[in-house]
Design a protein around this motif. Structure first.
Motif, mmCIF file in Angstrom:
data_model
loop_
_atom_site.group_PDB
_atom_site.id
_atom_site.type_symbol
_atom_site.label_atom_id
_atom_site.label_comp_id
_atom_site.label_asym_id
_atom_site.label_seq_id
_atom_site.Cartn_x
_atom_site.Cartn_y
_atom_site.Cartn_z
ATOM 1 N N ILE A 100 54.066 51.538 31.252
ATOM 2 C CA ILE A 100 53.177 51.220 32.490
ATOM 3 C C ILE A 100 51.890 52.501 32.314
ATOM 4 C CG2 ILE A 100 52.617 51.220 34.940
ATOM 5 C CD1 ILE A 100 54.100 48.925 34.160
ATOM 6 N N ARG A 101 50.687 51.977 32.088
ATOM 7 C CA ARG A 101 49.670 52.873 31.972
ATOM 8 C C ARG A 101 48.619 52.813 33.278
ATOM 9 N NH1 ARG A 101 50.997 56.903 28.969
ATOM 10 N NH2 ARG A 101 48.848 57.384 28.987
ATOM 11 N N ARG A 102 48.193 53.938 33.830
ATOM 12 C CA ARG A 102 47.070 53.577 34.855
ATOM 13 C C ARG A 102 45.830 53.540 34.153
ATOM 14 N NH1 ARG A 102 48.308 56.395 40.470
ATOM 15 N NH2 ARG A 102 49.562 54.423 40.247
ATOM 16 N N ILE A 103 45.204 52.309 34.388
ATOM 17 C CA ILE A 103 43.998 52.034 33.889
ATOM 18 C C ILE A 103 42.877 52.152 34.800
ATOM 19 C CG2 ILE A 103 42.681 50.458 32.355
ATOM 20 C CD1 ILE A 103 45.047 51.719 30.974
ATOM 21 N N SER A 104 41.801 52.793 34.615
ATOM 22 C CA SER A 104 40.726 52.940 35.422
ATOM 23 C C SER A 104 39.626 51.902 34.757
ATOM 24 C CB SER A 104 40.107 54.234 35.659
ATOM 25 O OG SER A 104 38.727 54.324 36.179
ATOM 26 N N VAL A 105 39.137 50.951 35.724
ATOM 27 C CA VAL A 105 37.996 50.083 35.207
ATOM 28 C C VAL A 105 36.596 50.225 35.982
ATOM 29 C CG1 VAL A 105 37.476 47.555 34.908
ATOM 30 C CG2 VAL A 105 39.516 48.440 34.904
ATOM 31 N N THR A 106 35.496 50.510 35.174
ATOM 32 C CA THR A 106 34.158 50.856 35.851
ATOM 33 C C THR A 106 33.110 49.684 35.059
ATOM 34 O OG1 THR A 106 33.863 52.264 34.260
ATOM 35 C CG2 THR A 106 34.786 53.222 36.272
ATOM 36 N N ALA A 116 20.336 42.882 32.083
ATOM 37 C CA ALA A 116 21.094 41.787 32.153
ATOM 38 C C ALA A 116 22.567 41.706 31.656
ATOM 39 C CB ALA A 116 20.482 40.475 31.791
ATOM 40 N N LEU A 117 22.594 42.766 30.704
ATOM 41 C CA LEU A 117 24.067 42.914 30.015
ATOM 42 C C LEU A 117 24.919 43.903 30.801
ATOM 43 C CD1 LEU A 117 23.053 43.516 26.409
ATOM 44 C CD2 LEU A 117 24.078 41.406 27.279
ATOM 45 N N ARG A 118 26.202 43.597 31.149
ATOM 46 C CA ARG A 118 26.968 44.355 32.055
ATOM 47 C C ARG A 118 28.181 44.827 31.076
ATOM 48 N NH1 ARG A 118 26.707 44.966 36.845
ATOM 49 N NH2 ARG A 118 28.142 45.835 38.368
ATOM 50 N N LEU A 119 28.368 45.976 31.403
ATOM 51 C CA LEU A 119 29.263 46.911 30.530
ATOM 52 C C LEU A 119 30.651 47.302 31.424
ATOM 53 C CD1 LEU A 119 29.599 48.497 27.797
ATOM 54 C CD2 LEU A 119 29.043 50.486 28.810
ATOM 55 N N LEU A 120 31.960 46.747 30.872
ATOM 56 C CA LEU A 120 33.139 46.902 31.756
ATOM 57 C C LEU A 120 33.728 47.946 30.793
ATOM 58 C CD1 LEU A 120 33.945 45.714 34.422
ATOM 59 C CD2 LEU A 120 35.396 44.116 32.780
ATOM 60 N N VAL A 121 34.175 49.021 31.337
ATOM 61 C CA VAL A 121 35.040 50.089 30.584
ATOM 62 C C VAL A 121 36.413 50.009 31.023
ATOM 63 C CG1 VAL A 121 34.846 52.541 29.852
ATOM 64 C CG2 VAL A 121 32.717 51.340 30.191
ATOM 65 N N PHE A 122 37.272 50.195 30.144
ATOM 66 C CA PHE A 122 38.718 50.190 30.495
ATOM 67 C C PHE A 122 39.115 51.663 30.091
ATOM 68 C CE2 PHE A 122 38.075 45.780 30.301
ATOM 69 C CZ PHE A 122 38.740 45.422 31.350
ATOM 70 N N HIS A 123 39.441 52.477 30.940
ATOM 71 C CA HIS A 123 39.730 53.987 30.540
ATOM 72 C C HIS A 123 41.217 54.351 31.084
ATOM 73 C CE1 HIS A 123 39.405 58.429 29.852
ATOM 74 N NE2 HIS A 123 40.072 58.707 30.928
ATOM 75 N N ASP A 124 42.010 55.087 30.008
ATOM 76 C CA ASP A 124 43.402 55.200 30.027
ATOM 77 C C ASP A 124 43.589 56.495 30.928
ATOM 78 O OD1 ASP A 124 46.195 55.753 30.161
ATOM 79 O OD2 ASP A 124 46.520 54.823 28.138
#
Length: 495
Positions: A100-106, A116-124
């Motif tokens: 189980i890892r805690r992932i922060s999504v911004t 118009a381009l959207r960036l989704l960042v997954f950070h551990d």
């Protein structure tokens, strides 16, 4: 029924985000346009499965099975679609082989140029609160759900005859394969980057910093790698800084990929280069991978060829087998009432009338077929043009070219016509002289006969002497006529 594989026997793998954040980029239509290797590993999905897919569907399909029971990726979907959910969204994600890892999504826009381009960042952010996946009991057996292009299972009671396996076992195998593929891809790219003879740079388009360079770049620019990677691209490129950053943004957005620049080497020399640049995402950073080709020799040859073209007073151009203008001089451009820049790359047949274009195309095909120069004369708009087509052979059919030299012979034709008219007038005069001599002799004979009838011998003698003098003049005219005819015949033989 396939027995469940105990998660306790699996090898613990590093987090897929250990080497950088996962990046997912979607366009205004919520279609995934970019996904880096970290997010592929996190979702246990291949690049082909993600790119071009509906972004909310990707999140639901691939992220949902990773969440603890009862949790939903709805907050991430809301963040992705319109940013309506407060940032960041924090999730406990069950990462196969890791725990189980805690992932922060911004979420954010890529840059100001492409809002118009959207960036989704997954950070551990670290270990999650629910414990490690290896310590969790094996999930229930699953029912196979067929999804176009991919197979998925949902935790349910066993369905007889379905060939069930555990989610953990299936995801462990998939995750290991993805991570191994990622490692292979990274090694392959690094090997190509390091050993390629092509000059390559990795540049940060936001700051202009040279993030990385290969040995070929070090050898080309004359800077050690340690120095090169501390420099700015503006230290090499002589273009105005504002224009340079504008071009880098065009490369980031894909608006333009090929550029022509002047680069400065360590020894102070300047070289003409063509740069092919495209966006890459490395460790969550949007960078530019640029391949540099030295075209100084080609540019110099083009300049010399241009000077040669402009030196001739005749109109000249080079076309390919389809009639596309590859090069031309100012004289030819002026004849078409356009500039050189306007005509380069245009089809020569499109500039002509349909009838003339058809004739030109036939002559070009004929010249290429025979491999010999072909001459023809044009008369249009009050001008007379002598055109010569010189076929230029090529290794392949589509590489053959034709050099066209067009000489304006209007003045020459006018002079030729005037010369011919002069010869005709001389001929007419000579013939007139011969006739005139006969016409003069006949009255003189009459006068001479009449004088002989006179009784005054003194008057008769005087008349006879004058007639003889006139005959002398006529004989001179006869000799002149003969000489003129000989001269005319000589000139006609040697014209």
């Amino acid at each position: 029924m396939t027995p469940a594989i105990s998660p306790g026997g699996r090898k613990t793998l590093p987090s897929p985000l250990a080497q950088g954040d996962g990046i997912l980029i979607v366009d205004a239509d919520q279609v995934v346009v970019q996904a880096n290797i970290q997010v592929q590993a996190l979702l246990c999905a291949t690049r082909e499965e993600i790119l071009g897919a509906d972004a909310p569907d990707v999140v639901q399909r691939y992220l949902l099975p990773l969440l603890p029971e009862g949790e939903s990726p709805g907050e991430v979907v809301a963040l992705l679609c319109d940013g309506s959910y407060p940032q960041p969204v924090t999730l406990d994600v069950r990462v196969p082989g890791t725990g189980i890892r805690r992932i922060s999504v911004t979420a954010n826009t890529v840059d100001a140029v492409t809002p118009a381009l959207r960036l989704l960042v997954f950070h551990d952010t670290g270990k999650g609160g629910a414990g490690r996946a290896e310590e969790r009991p094996p999930p229930a057996t699953e029912r196979l759900i067929v999804v176009p292009g991919r197979e998925r299972r949902t935790p349910e009671q066993e369905v007889p005859g379905s060939g069930d396996v555990t989610t953990a076992a299936r995801r462990s195998v998939a995750d290991t394969a993805v991570l191994e593929q990622i490692a292979e891809d990274e090694d392959r790219f690094r090997s190509i980057f390091a050993t390629s003879h092509a000059v390559m740079l990795i540049v940060d388009p936001q700051t202009g910093a040279i993030v990385d360079a290969n040995p070929a770049a070090s050898a080309y620019y004359g800077h050690p790698l340690e120095t090169l990677t501390t420099m700015q691209i503006a230290d090499l490129n002589v273009l105005d800084r504002e224009d340079l950053f504008r071009d880098m943004q065009k490369a980031v957005t894909g608006e333009k990929r090929q550029f022509s620049f002047l680069h400065r080497l360590a020894d102070g020399r300047y070289r003409d280069v063509d740069v092919f640049s495209g966006r890459v995402i490395i460790c969550g950073r949007v960078l530019l991978h640029s391949i540099i080709h030295d075209v100084t020799g080609r540019r110099r040859a083009e300049e010399q060829f241009r000077a040669l073209l402009d030196a001739t007073p005749d109109a000249a151009m080079l076309i390919n087998h389809s009639g596309i203008i590859l090069a031309l001089n100012e004289v030819m451009a002026t004849r078409f009432k356009k500039t050189v820049e306007e005509l380069l790359g245009a089809c020569a047949y499109d500039i002509l009338t349909p009838e003339l274009a058809m004739r030109r195309r036939e002559l070009t095909i004929q010249a290429l077929a025979t491999g010999k120069p072909l001459r023809h004369v044009d008369e249009r708009e009050g001008r007379i043009l002598e055109n010569v087509l010189f076929p230029v052979p090529g290794d392949q059919e589509d590489s053959r070219r034709v050099a066209v030299i067009s000489h304006d012979i209007t003045r020459e034709r006018e002079l030729e016509q005037a010369r011919q008219e002069a010869f005709d007038r001389i001929r007419q005069n000579i013939e007139q002289f011969a006739i005139l001599g006969d016409h003069i002799r006949q009255p003189l004979q009459v006068i001479l006969g009449t004088a002989c009838l006179l009784e005054d011998e003194q008057a008769t003698g005087k008349i006879q002497r004058e007639i003889e003098r006139i005959n002398g003049y006529i004989r001179q005219l006869d000799q002149g006529w003969i000489d003129s005819r000989k001269i005319r015949e000589y000139l006609q033989r040697h014209e």
